[in-house]
Scaffold this motif. Structure first.
Motif, mmCIF file in Angstrom:
data_model
loop_
_atom_site.group_PDB
_atom_site.id
_atom_site.type_symbol
_atom_site.label_atom_id
_atom_site.label_comp_id
_atom_site.label_asym_id
_atom_site.label_seq_id
_atom_site.Cartn_x
_atom_site.Cartn_y
_atom_site.Cartn_z
ATOM 1 N N CYS A 23 21.174 -10.785 5.834
ATOM 2 C CA CYS A 23 19.979 -11.834 5.634
ATOM 3 C C CYS A 23 18.788 -11.389 6.814
ATOM 4 C CB CYS A 23 20.381 -13.156 6.305
ATOM 5 S SG CYS A 23 21.468 -14.208 5.166
ATOM 6 N N PRO A 24 19.082 -10.693 7.984
ATOM 7 C CA PRO A 24 18.082 -10.037 8.756
ATOM 8 C C PRO A 24 17.530 -9.134 7.984
ATOM 9 C CG PRO A 24 19.849 -10.465 10.239
ATOM 10 C CD PRO A 24 20.468 -10.791 8.733
ATOM 11 N N MET A 25 18.035 -8.153 7.235
ATOM 12 C CA MET A 25 17.519 -7.022 6.534
ATOM 13 C C MET A 25 16.757 -7.709 5.318
ATOM 14 S SD MET A 25 19.369 -3.974 4.492
ATOM 15 C CE MET A 25 20.022 -5.032 3.327
ATOM 16 N N VAL A 26 17.232 -8.799 4.602
ATOM 17 C CA VAL A 26 16.622 -9.427 3.465
ATOM 18 C C VAL A 26 15.135 -9.963 3.954
ATOM 19 C CG1 VAL A 26 16.658 -11.446 1.981
ATOM 20 C CG2 VAL A 26 18.516 -9.867 2.147
ATOM 21 N N ARG A 27 15.151 -10.571 5.206
ATOM 22 C CA ARG A 27 14.094 -11.049 5.819
ATOM 23 C C ARG A 27 13.028 -10.023 5.942
ATOM 24 N NH1 ARG A 27 17.449 -14.723 8.559
ATOM 25 N NH2 ARG A 27 17.131 -16.899 8.125
ATOM 26 N N GLU A 28 13.497 -8.843 6.424
ATOM 27 C CA GLU A 28 12.548 -7.946 6.856
ATOM 28 C C GLU A 28 11.812 -7.206 5.585
ATOM 29 O OE1 GLU A 28 10.143 -5.513 8.991
ATOM 30 O OE2 GLU A 28 11.474 -6.947 9.912
ATOM 31 N N LEU A 29 12.728 -6.961 4.631
ATOM 32 C CA LEU A 29 12.240 -6.531 3.488
ATOM 33 C C LEU A 29 11.366 -7.230 2.818
ATOM 34 C CD1 LEU A 29 15.552 -4.960 1.905
ATOM 35 C CD2 LEU A 29 13.761 -3.785 2.450
ATOM 36 N N LEU A 30 11.567 -8.545 2.711
ATOM 37 C CA LEU A 30 10.465 -9.520 2.053
ATOM 38 C C LEU A 30 9.139 -9.633 2.865
ATOM 39 C CD1 LEU A 30 10.604 -11.069 -0.496
ATOM 40 C CD2 LEU A 30 11.192 -13.312 0.707
ATOM 41 N N LEU A 31 9.378 -9.829 4.316
ATOM 42 C CA LEU A 31 8.301 -9.627 5.198
ATOM 43 C C LEU A 31 7.287 -8.302 4.808
ATOM 44 C CD1 LEU A 31 9.247 -10.567 8.847
ATOM 45 C CD2 LEU A 31 7.639 -11.640 7.289
ATOM 46 N N GLN A 32 7.866 -7.252 4.406
ATOM 47 C CA GLN A 32 7.105 -5.990 4.012
ATOM 48 C C GLN A 32 6.541 -6.212 2.341
ATOM 49 O OE1 GLN A 32 9.840 -2.775 4.447
ATOM 50 N NE2 GLN A 32 10.240 -3.240 6.330
ATOM 51 N N LYS A 33 7.259 -6.880 1.724
ATOM 52 C CA LYS A 33 6.997 -7.184 0.166
ATOM 53 C C LYS A 33 5.427 -8.024 0.167
ATOM 54 C CE LYS A 33 11.288 -6.161 -2.194
ATOM 55 N NZ LYS A 33 10.463 -4.865 -2.792
ATOM 56 N N VAL A 34 5.520 -9.128 1.171
ATOM 57 C CA VAL A 34 4.495 -9.845 0.921
ATOM 58 C C VAL A 34 3.018 -9.249 0.771
ATOM 59 C CG1 VAL A 34 3.487 -11.932 2.039
ATOM 60 C CG2 VAL A 34 5.785 -11.795 1.506
ATOM 61 N N PRO A 35 2.745 -8.499 2.172
ATOM 62 C CA PRO A 35 1.588 -7.824 2.161
ATOM 63 C C PRO A 35 1.477 -6.598 0.710
ATOM 64 C CG PRO A 35 2.842 -7.237 3.888
ATOM 65 C CD PRO A 35 3.446 -8.307 3.373
ATOM 66 N N GLU A 36 2.225 -6.052 0.511
ATOM 67 C CA GLU A 36 2.325 -5.140 -0.487
ATOM 68 C C GLU A 36 1.719 -5.787 -1.805
ATOM 69 O OE1 GLU A 36 6.349 -3.318 -0.804
ATOM 70 O OE2 GLU A 36 5.867 -2.241 1.057
ATOM 71 N N THR A 37 2.553 -6.922 -2.041
ATOM 72 C CA THR A 37 2.215 -7.982 -3.319
ATOM 73 C C THR A 37 0.861 -8.480 -3.274
ATOM 74 O OG1 THR A 37 4.590 -8.333 -3.433
ATOM 75 C CG2 THR A 37 2.918 -9.879 -4.671
ATOM 76 N N LYS A 38 0.180 -8.788 -2.179
ATOM 77 C CA LYS A 38 -1.037 -9.181 -1.954
ATOM 78 C C LYS A 38 -1.953 -8.027 -2.312
ATOM 79 C CE LYS A 38 -0.566 -13.127 1.296
ATOM 80 N NZ LYS A 38 -0.656 -13.808 2.625
ATOM 81 N N ALA A 39 -1.602 -6.752 -1.784
ATOM 82 C CA ALA A 39 -2.554 -5.749 -2.200
ATOM 83 C C ALA A 39 -2.784 -5.500 -3.613
ATOM 84 C CB ALA A 39 -2.166 -4.608 -1.313
ATOM 85 N N LYS A 40 -1.370 -5.594 -4.367
ATOM 86 C CA LYS A 40 -1.445 -5.344 -5.729
ATOM 87 C C LYS A 40 -2.131 -6.465 -6.347
ATOM 88 C CE LYS A 40 3.087 -3.129 -5.896
ATOM 89 N NZ LYS A 40 4.784 -3.200 -6.316
ATOM 90 N N ILE A 41 -2.015 -7.844 -6.138
ATOM 91 C CA ILE A 41 -2.911 -8.783 -6.502
ATOM 92 C C ILE A 41 -4.189 -8.449 -6.589
ATOM 93 C CG2 ILE A 41 -3.596 -11.206 -6.172
ATOM 94 C CD1 ILE A 41 -0.523 -11.652 -5.741
ATOM 95 N N ALA A 42 -4.748 -8.206 -5.221
ATOM 96 C CA ALA A 42 -6.282 -7.607 -5.129
ATOM 97 C C ALA A 42 -6.591 -6.626 -5.871
ATOM 98 C CB ALA A 42 -6.549 -7.471 -3.644
ATOM 99 N N GLU A 43 -5.984 -5.628 -6.117
ATOM 100 C CA GLU A 43 -6.015 -4.636 -7.002
ATOM 101 C C GLU A 43 -6.148 -4.831 -8.331
ATOM 102 O OE1 GLU A 43 -3.717 -0.586 -8.509
ATOM 103 O OE2 GLU A 43 -3.459 -0.922 -6.246
ATOM 104 N N LEU A 44 -5.410 -5.800 -8.815
ATOM 105 C CA LEU A 44 -5.237 -6.215 -10.267
ATOM 106 C C LEU A 44 -6.503 -7.125 -10.568
ATOM 107 C CD1 LEU A 44 -1.238 -7.004 -10.965
ATOM 108 C CD2 LEU A 44 -2.919 -5.358 -12.012
ATOM 109 N N GLN A 45 -6.694 -7.888 -9.467
ATOM 110 C CA GLN A 45 -7.990 -8.651 -9.749
ATOM 111 C C GLN A 45 -9.254 -7.956 -9.742
ATOM 112 O OE1 GLN A 45 -7.936 -12.423 -9.861
ATOM 113 N NE2 GLN A 45 -10.151 -11.728 -10.788
ATOM 114 N N ALA A 46 -9.372 -6.853 -8.848
ATOM 115 C CA ALA A 46 -10.433 -6.050 -8.979
ATOM 116 C C ALA A 46 -10.539 -5.198 -10.470
ATOM 117 C CB ALA A 46 -10.434 -4.917 -7.977
ATOM 118 N N HIS A 47 -9.178 -5.047 -11.002
ATOM 119 C CA HIS A 47 -9.197 -4.287 -12.379
ATOM 120 C C HIS A 47 -9.682 -5.344 -13.293
ATOM 121 C CE1 HIS A 47 -7.822 -1.716 -15.367
ATOM 122 N NE2 HIS A 47 -6.844 -2.787 -15.947
#
Length: 147
Positions: free
Chosen positions: A77-101
């Protein structure tokens, strides 16, 4: 359960079951009488877990790491939390990139609405793309022409 039975219960394809087996995410025993792969309830539970984790954006490698932690008696669970914490900003960046596209695509369509269709003439492929001014939509793409 055989491959097809497990696939049906897990609502996945038989090839998915085989792939997860090859990747070591689930384990089958061999029926000594006919050589068929046989799966138990743990395999079903793991496939359901894999599907849920994939929905959250975890890769098969990350899921394998989670299984390894759990199988060794450690809480993943600690590793899962850490991985998801990293994924959230990555996903937000992808969404911003897709919105610009998407904005670029919509701007191109708006510009192209005012342009006539062209016929390839040996010097042009599609005038809509070739004559489109990228700066009209406010993006900062560079306009490069290859020889």
């Amino acid at each position: 359960m055989r491959v097809s039975e497990l696939a049906k219960k897990a609502n996945v394809t038989s090839e998915t079951v085989r792939h997860y087996t090859r990747e070591g995410l689930i384990v089958a025993k061999r029926d000594p009488n006919n050589g068929y792969q046989l799966y138990d309830g743990v395999a079903l539970q793991r496939i359901q877990f894999i599907q849920q984790a994939r929905t959250l954006g975890f890769s098969l490698k990350q899921i394998d790491d989670i299984f390894q932690h759990a199988d060794s008696g450690d809480s993943p669970c600690p590793m899962v939390r850490e991985l998801l914490l990293q994924k959230v900003p990555e996903t937000k960046a992808k969404i911003a990139e897709l919105q610009a596209h998407l904005n670029t695509m919509e701007a191109a369509l708006a510009v192209w609405d005012q342009m006539p269709n062209g016929t390839p003439d040996g010097h042009s492929i599609c005038c809509l793309i070739e004559d489109w001014n990228h700066e009209e939509d406010g993006t900062t793409t560079t306009d490069t022409q290859e020889p």
